[in-house]
Scaffold this active site. Structure first.
Site, mmCIF file in Angstrom:
data_model
loop_
_atom_site.group_PDB
_atom_site.id
_atom_site.type_symbol
_atom_site.label_atom_id
_atom_site.label_comp_id
_atom_site.label_asym_id
_atom_site.label_seq_id
_atom_site.Cartn_x
_atom_site.Cartn_y
_atom_site.Cartn_z
ATOM 1 N N GLU A 138 119.221 25.697 34.721
ATOM 2 C CA GLU A 138 118.560 26.648 35.616
ATOM 3 C C GLU A 138 118.480 28.005 34.934
ATOM 4 O O GLU A 138 118.844 28.164 33.779
ATOM 5 C CB GLU A 138 119.338 26.766 36.940
ATOM 6 C CG GLU A 138 120.746 27.320 36.785
ATOM 7 C CD GLU A 138 121.540 27.315 38.072
ATOM 8 O OE1 GLU A 138 121.025 26.827 39.097
ATOM 9 O OE2 GLU A 138 122.691 27.790 38.061
ATOM 10 N N ASP A 162 122.718 36.917 39.858
ATOM 11 C CA ASP A 162 121.398 36.551 39.323
ATOM 12 C C ASP A 162 120.517 37.777 39.047
ATOM 13 O O ASP A 162 119.382 37.842 39.514
ATOM 14 C CB ASP A 162 120.667 35.626 40.305
ATOM 15 C CG ASP A 162 121.530 34.503 40.834
ATOM 16 O OD1 ASP A 162 122.274 33.919 40.032
ATOM 17 O OD2 ASP A 162 121.471 34.213 42.040
#
Length: 368
Positions: free
Chosen positions: A269, A62
């Site tokens: 997301e 991420d």
């Protein structure tokens, strides 16, 4: 030998000769997982990767990349092998601290600055320190992070530091009005800051309607409207929302909103916002179809019209990214599972992002 080639060598030795890199919290040096990963790697066809992991001493995912003081700083999740069983809500993503990475140039030496924030130092935190982001304002560096509170509900907190690499000191409470996961903080040309956030399934966004939590709500059915990401402007102190949270409309080229079964295009997301040639690019992950995609608009609030795919599926279940300009080019930071072969033990990478003359992003295939 420069750091890029050193990382490549270390990763190769790890996968095929079971030598270890530095063994830090949940790192690729763990012998028990290394043996299993080596067996898995031997049984699979060889994959040709477009890019190599930026670091191999720890597992990272991420990546939120920013340029501060002429240097690239990357704020990733820190994956660890905690032994938490896997489930559809992502309980095995049981991260417990953050490290900050930095480098002077793409392909240059990457520095791991160590622990920047530990979950034990967040007063309101329960578990699962997921994907963060960072910003600079008021002569202060802000680290925004999602974590479950003591009641197991995700909210977004903020921590501050005088240095981009930290260490960061967390506030006593989450930012009022925030929920779910994956904060992205975007600075517009007028100096305003906006926070984009949200993630369905394990990210709990499906349980929020009109900014109210309902524990009984589940995932949408195929024909139901797709759940939308969220946005709110930040206050001048960067520690509060300046307005109520609102939904972000994402529509197809036919001007119709997506339904849940449009899961190769609908939001899942991993929001990331940037501007290119005066246009807003809202980018995100489609989750269960494993793509990074983008939509464009003329306002930071949207609506955004879906345009196409940024990154085709990579190794591992998740995909999450950031996009920045640096050195006269644009760069995509992303992750896969090259080092471990395990979906919860990932490694961050970077590759060049290119645009067509009309502003369309050229789709990247990162492995073959």
């Amino acid at each position: 030998m420069n750091q890029f080639h050193a990382n490549l060598t270390c990763a190769t030795l790890f996968l095929f000769a079971l030598t270890s890199c530095q063994n830090q919290g949940g790192s690729p040096g763990a012998a028990d997982s290394a043996a299993k990963d080596s067996t898995n790697a031997a049984a699979q066809p060889k994959i040709n990767y477009l890019s190599q992991p930026l670091v191999t001493n720890i597992y990272t995912a991420d990546p939120s990349a920013h340029v501060f003081n002429g240097r690239i700083y990357i704020y990733p999740s820190h994956d660890t092998a905690t032994g938490t069983p896997e489930d559809d809500l992502g309980s095995h993503f049981d991260m417990r601290d953050y490290h900050v990475l930095s480098m002077d140039s793409i392909g240059g030496k990457v520095t791991d600055h160590g622990v920047a924030l530990d979950i034990r130092n967040i007063p309101w935190a329960g578990r699962q320190l997921w994907a963060p982001d960072a910003a600079f304002a008021n002569n202060t560096y802000y680290l925004y992070f999602p974590v479950k509170d003591k009641k197991d509900i995700f909210h977004i907190g903020v921590a501050t530091s005088s240095k981009p690499e930290g260490p960061f000191a967390a506030g006593k409470e989450p930012i009022a009005g925030t929920y779910s996961i994956d904060p992205c903080v975007f600075k517009d040309d007028d100096g305003s800051y906006y926070m984009y956030f949200g993630g369905i399934w394990g990210g709990q966004l499906q349980k929020w309607n009109n900014n109210r939590y309902d524990s009984t709500k589940g995932n949408r059915k195929p024909e139901e409207p797709a759940i939308l990401p969220r946005v709110a402007k930040l206050g001048p102190d960067m520690k509060r929302l300046a307005e109520p949270v609102r939904e972000i409309s994402i529509i197809g080229p036919d001007n119709k909103p997506f339904v849940e079964k449009d899961n190769d295009k609908r939001f899942f997301e991993g929001s990331w916002m940037f501007k290119y040639n005066g246009k807003y690019y809202f980018t995100y992950s489609t989750g269960d179809t494993h793509r990074l995609v983008y939509a464009t608009g003329t306002s930071p609030y949207g609506p955004f019209v879906w345009q196409g795919v940024i990154l085709n599926p990579v190794e591992g279940w998740t995909t999450h990214h950031s996009i920045i300009p640096f050195g006269g080019k644009w760069w995509l930071f992303y992750h896969d599972t090259q080092l471990s072969g395990k979906t919860h033990l990932r490694n961050v990478k970077v590759t060049e992002l290119k645009f067509d003359a009309d502003g369309r992003i050229q789709t990247i295939t990162a492995q073959q």
